[in-house]
Design an enzyme around this catalytic site. Structure first.
Site, PDB file in Angstrom:
ATOM      1  N   LYS A   1      98.356 -69.833 -15.925  1.00 33.52           N
ATOM      2  CA  LYS A   1      97.704 -69.318 -17.131  1.00 33.52           C
ATOM      3  C   LYS A   1      98.483 -69.620 -18.409  1.00 33.52           C
ATOM      4  O   LYS A   1      97.880 -69.818 -19.473  1.00 33.52           O
ATOM      5  CB  LYS A   1      97.466 -67.812 -17.002  1.00 33.52           C
ATOM      6  CG  LYS A   1      96.431 -67.450 -15.944  1.00 33.52           C
ATOM      7  CD  LYS A   1      96.167 -65.950 -15.918  1.00 33.52           C
ATOM      8  CE  LYS A   1      95.110 -65.591 -14.891  1.00 33.52           C
ATOM      9  NZ  LYS A   1      94.788 -64.142 -14.920  1.00 33.52           N
TER      10      LYS A   1
ATOM     11  N   ASP B   1      89.567 -62.534 -19.216  1.00 35.52           N
ATOM     12  CA  ASP B   1      90.042 -61.270 -18.649  1.00 35.52           C
ATOM     13  C   ASP B   1      89.920 -60.127 -19.656  1.00 35.52           C
ATOM     14  O   ASP B   1      89.526 -59.015 -19.305  1.00 35.52           O
ATOM     15  CB  ASP B   1      91.505 -61.389 -18.212  1.00 35.52           C
ATOM     16  CG  ASP B   1      91.667 -62.192 -16.935  1.00 35.52           C
ATOM     17  OD1 ASP B   1      90.738 -62.193 -16.109  1.00 35.52           O
ATOM     18  OD2 ASP B   1      92.732 -62.808 -16.768  1.00 35.52           O
TER      19      ASP B   1
END
Length: 280
Positions: A74, A111
């Site tokens: 990420k 997210d």
């Protein structure tokens, strides 16, 4: 909503990470494609670590629409992108890469809005204070979500002074004040209007006995094993519980929409995720 792409042009997507065999992303995305009638689309999983990421991206052809990223990619992907959304930049984490028709790589983080959407689905629009259990990568996304919905004090319960400093720094970056407290006092967190547990499996089990008689809302980001001891006790006391599967589904909904340009079928994706977990 992004412009819809013709399915004949860009029909491939995948999730990358290491380890990756456990990922539910293929189940969720494939369920979306089936519900939407995107028969030509495929979604796979690839074991890719940080060292292999640049080479993998360089080898993608024009049929690729997007990628989902999990740990440890990420942050590692950011220097390899042409553009990064404000949300992803704020938390230094990209979990979604959209590959445009002109070859550009755009990074985003679903997210954070996924957390907000999962809470909103359970009726939590705003709170006047909140507590975060833990200080890892997911905790930074939790702070970013709280920056959107919490109007008052946010307290993070952590295990070390270094972690406490990190959480306060994240708060400064996000424009919110984060108070930190020692993990030994984590039972106090359970009386907050919203508790977000971001810790690994088993970490909060000892707190289950401390759940108050009338708890408010718990967002436990785990989905396997489920329910956690804390979530089970919370539900038994009548509190609202948002699960890691809720987060996984809502962030995947946003990924599907960014990659395909179509509205994603939330209910079908959730059913697929629940079925896959039950089968395990």
């Amino acid at each position: 909503m992004p412009d819809a792409r013709r399915a004949t042009d860009r029909t491939r997507a995948a999730v990358l990470g290491s380890p990756i065999a456990h990922s539910l992303s293929p189940v969720l995305h494939r369920a979306a494609y089936a519900e939407l009638g995107l028969d030509a689309w495929s979604y796979d999983r690839f074991e890719v670590d940080e060292a292999a990421l640049a080479g993998f991206l360089a080898g993608l052809g024009p049929q690729w629409a997007g990628l989902s990223l999990t740990m440890p990619l990420k942050r590692a992907v950011i220097p390899l992108l042409d553009e990064v959304s404000d949300t992803a930049a704020a938390v230094e984490a990209v979990n979604t890469v959209v590959l445009t028709e002109d070859g550009r790589r755009t990074g985003d983080n679903t997210d954070v809005p996924g957390m907000v959407a999962a809470l909103r689905e359970r009726g939590v629009e705003t709170v006047d204070s909140a507590a975060v259990l833990g200080a890892g990568a997911t905790a930074s996304s939790a702070l970013a979500a709280l920056a959107r919905i919490c109007t008052g004090e946010i307290t993070a319960y952590v295990r070390s002074a270094a972690r406490a400093a990190e959480m306060r720094q994240w708060g400064e970056r996000l424009g919110i004040e984060v108070r930190t407290a020692d993990w030994a006092d984590a039972a106090r967190a359970l009386r907050a209007p919203l508790v977000i547990a971001t810790t690994p499996a088993g970490t909060t089990d000892a707190l289950a006995a401390e759940v108050p008689e009338r708890p408010a809302t718990l967002f436990d980001v785990l989905y396997e094993p489920w329910p956690t001891a804390l979530a089970a006790r919370w539900s038994a006391h009548g509190g609202a519980v948002v699960s890691g599967l809720d987060l996984l589904v809502h962030q995947a909904v946003l990924q599907v929409e960014r990659m395909t340009g179509r509205s994603a079928p939330l209910a079908a994706m959730r059913r697929a995720g629940e079925g896959a977990l039950a089968a395990r």
